[in-house]
Design a protein around this motif. Structure first.
Motif, PDB file in Angstrom:
ATOM      1  N   LYS A 166      18.535  30.153  30.104  1.00 49.43           N
ATOM      2  CA  LYS A 166      17.232  30.598  29.622  1.00 49.43           C
ATOM      3  C   LYS A 166      16.518  31.288  30.773  1.00 49.43           C
ATOM      4  O   LYS A 166      16.385  30.739  31.868  1.00 49.43           O
ATOM      5  CB  LYS A 166      16.406  29.401  29.151  1.00 49.43           C
ATOM      6  N   PHE A 167      16.044  32.503  30.519  1.00 48.04           N
ATOM      7  CA  PHE A 167      15.345  33.256  31.544  1.00 48.04           C
ATOM      8  C   PHE A 167      13.838  33.229  31.280  1.00 48.04           C
ATOM      9  O   PHE A 167      13.397  33.147  30.142  1.00 48.04           O
ATOM     10  CB  PHE A 167      15.863  34.692  31.587  1.00 48.04           C
ATOM     11  N   LYS A 168      13.061  33.312  32.373  1.00 50.71           N
ATOM     12  CA  LYS A 168      11.623  33.152  32.274  1.00 50.71           C
ATOM     13  C   LYS A 168      10.841  34.461  32.345  1.00 50.71           C
ATOM     14  O   LYS A 168       9.634  34.471  32.104  1.00 50.71           O
ATOM     15  CB  LYS A 168      11.141  32.213  33.392  1.00 50.71           C
ATOM     16  N   ALA A 169      11.506  35.559  32.686  1.00 46.53           N
ATOM     17  CA  ALA A 169      10.799  36.834  32.837  1.00 46.53           C
ATOM     18  C   ALA A 169      11.806  37.975  32.818  1.00 46.53           C
ATOM     19  O   ALA A 169      13.015  37.774  32.983  1.00 46.53           O
ATOM     20  CB  ALA A 169       9.999  36.856  34.137  1.00 46.53           C
ATOM     21  N   ILE A 170      11.292  39.185  32.630  1.00 46.70           N
ATOM     22  CA  ILE A 170      12.100  40.405  32.658  1.00 46.70           C
ATOM     23  C   ILE A 170      11.503  41.360  33.688  1.00 46.70           C
ATOM     24  O   ILE A 170      10.279  41.473  33.799  1.00 46.70           O
ATOM     25  CB  ILE A 170      12.136  41.083  31.271  1.00 46.70           C
ATOM     26  N   VAL A 171      12.357  42.034  34.433  1.00 48.40           N
ATOM     27  CA  VAL A 171      11.921  43.107  35.321  1.00 48.40           C
ATOM     28  C   VAL A 171      12.657  44.361  34.881  1.00 48.40           C
ATOM     29  O   VAL A 171      13.883  44.373  34.771  1.00 48.40           O
ATOM     30  CB  VAL A 171      12.175  42.777  36.808  1.00 48.40           C
ATOM     31  N   ALA A 172      11.903  45.424  34.586  1.00 46.74           N
ATOM     32  CA  ALA A 172      12.493  46.647  34.045  1.00 46.74           C
ATOM     33  C   ALA A 172      12.084  47.862  34.859  1.00 46.74           C
ATOM     34  O   ALA A 172      10.910  48.029  35.204  1.00 46.74           O
ATOM     35  CB  ALA A 172      12.081  46.840  32.586  1.00 46.74           C
ATOM     36  N   ASP A 173      13.056  48.691  35.150  1.00 53.95           N
ATOM     37  CA  ASP A 173      12.794  50.010  35.719  1.00 53.95           C
ATOM     38  C   ASP A 173      11.999  50.824  34.692  1.00 53.95           C
ATOM     39  O   ASP A 173      11.978  50.492  33.500  1.00 53.95           O
ATOM     40  CB  ASP A 173      14.133  50.681  36.040  1.00 53.95           C
TER      41      ASP A 173
END
Length: 226
Positions: free
Chosen positions: A2-9
């Motif tokens: 389970k991931f807590k955040a997204i980082v997107a270009d």
């Protein structure tokens, strides 16, 4: 998992081919219940504006990791690397006619128009004892410190947010996203991405640009990872 955040270009990842924000990707991002951070080789003011227009909280990584901020109402933090970049620029200017992009707004690196022989410039730069590298983001050539990248920026910003870099899923399209993929818990390359980012990715979408980001998020949701 389970991931807590997204980082997107931004450019090439959550945009259309002509660099307009992709409305489908914007709608999908706004539907998420976890933080979304924007990461770009562009300036801090550009990243903050994009975050505001999308409807996010203002957490951004700019200038390929050299500048970060966690909210709109907080000052950004900047790495002290511009002086050595200027030395590299002065040296290369003896061999090429170089054009700086956004020089008034960049605090940690130098961005150049993509109208010179990059490989020749890289070879010349290696003759100098400078910790500077040249990165092609397909939108500009960046003269930047070898100690700074989006992965370093992600680790710094994650700490400011009370998270670990491994808590993030990274989505990107270019070689300057590789270190961000390596630092994150999972990396997704959109189909229009270059070979370096696809090799670093855990998953590559079938769709390109903003459509690829929509596919990436739907993939994460279908697996229950976000």
């Amino acid at each position: 998992m389970k991931f807590k955040a997204i980082v997107a270009d931004i450019d090439g990842t959550i945009t259309c081919e002509k660099r307009e924000l992709h409305l489908g990707a914007m709608k999908k991002i706004r539907s998420l219940k976890i933080p979304v951070v924007l990461a770009t080789g562009n300036t801090l003011c550009y990243a903050r504006t994009a975050s505001r227009l999308i409807g996010l909280e203002g957490a951004v990584i700019a200038e390929n990791g050299g500048a970060v901020t966690v909210r709109f109402d907080l000052q950004g933090t900047f790495e002290e690397s511009l002086e050595e970049c200027e030395k590299a620029y002065s040296f290369l200017s003896e061999y090429f006619k170089l054009t700086k992009l956004d020089p008034l707004y960049r605090k940690t690196e130098i961005a150049l128009r993509r109208d010179f022989d990059l490989e020749k410039a890289r070879a010349l730069l290696k003759t100098q004892s400078l910790d500077i590298e040249m990165v092609d983001t397909k939108y500009a050539i960046h003269l930047k410190s070898t100690k700074i990248n989006k992965g370093v920026g992600l680790q710094k910003l994650a700490g400011m947010m009370g998270l670990e870099a491994e808590d993030f899923v990274a989505i990107g399209d270019s070689e300057n996203d590789v270190e961000m993929f390596e630092a994150s818990g999972f990396g997704i390359a959109v189909a229009n991405g270059d070979e370096k980012i696809k090799e670093a990715a855990n998953y590559v979408t079938d769709a390109s640009f903003g459509d690829g980001t929509v596919e990436a998020i739907e993939f994460l949701e279908s697996n229950g990872w976000i």
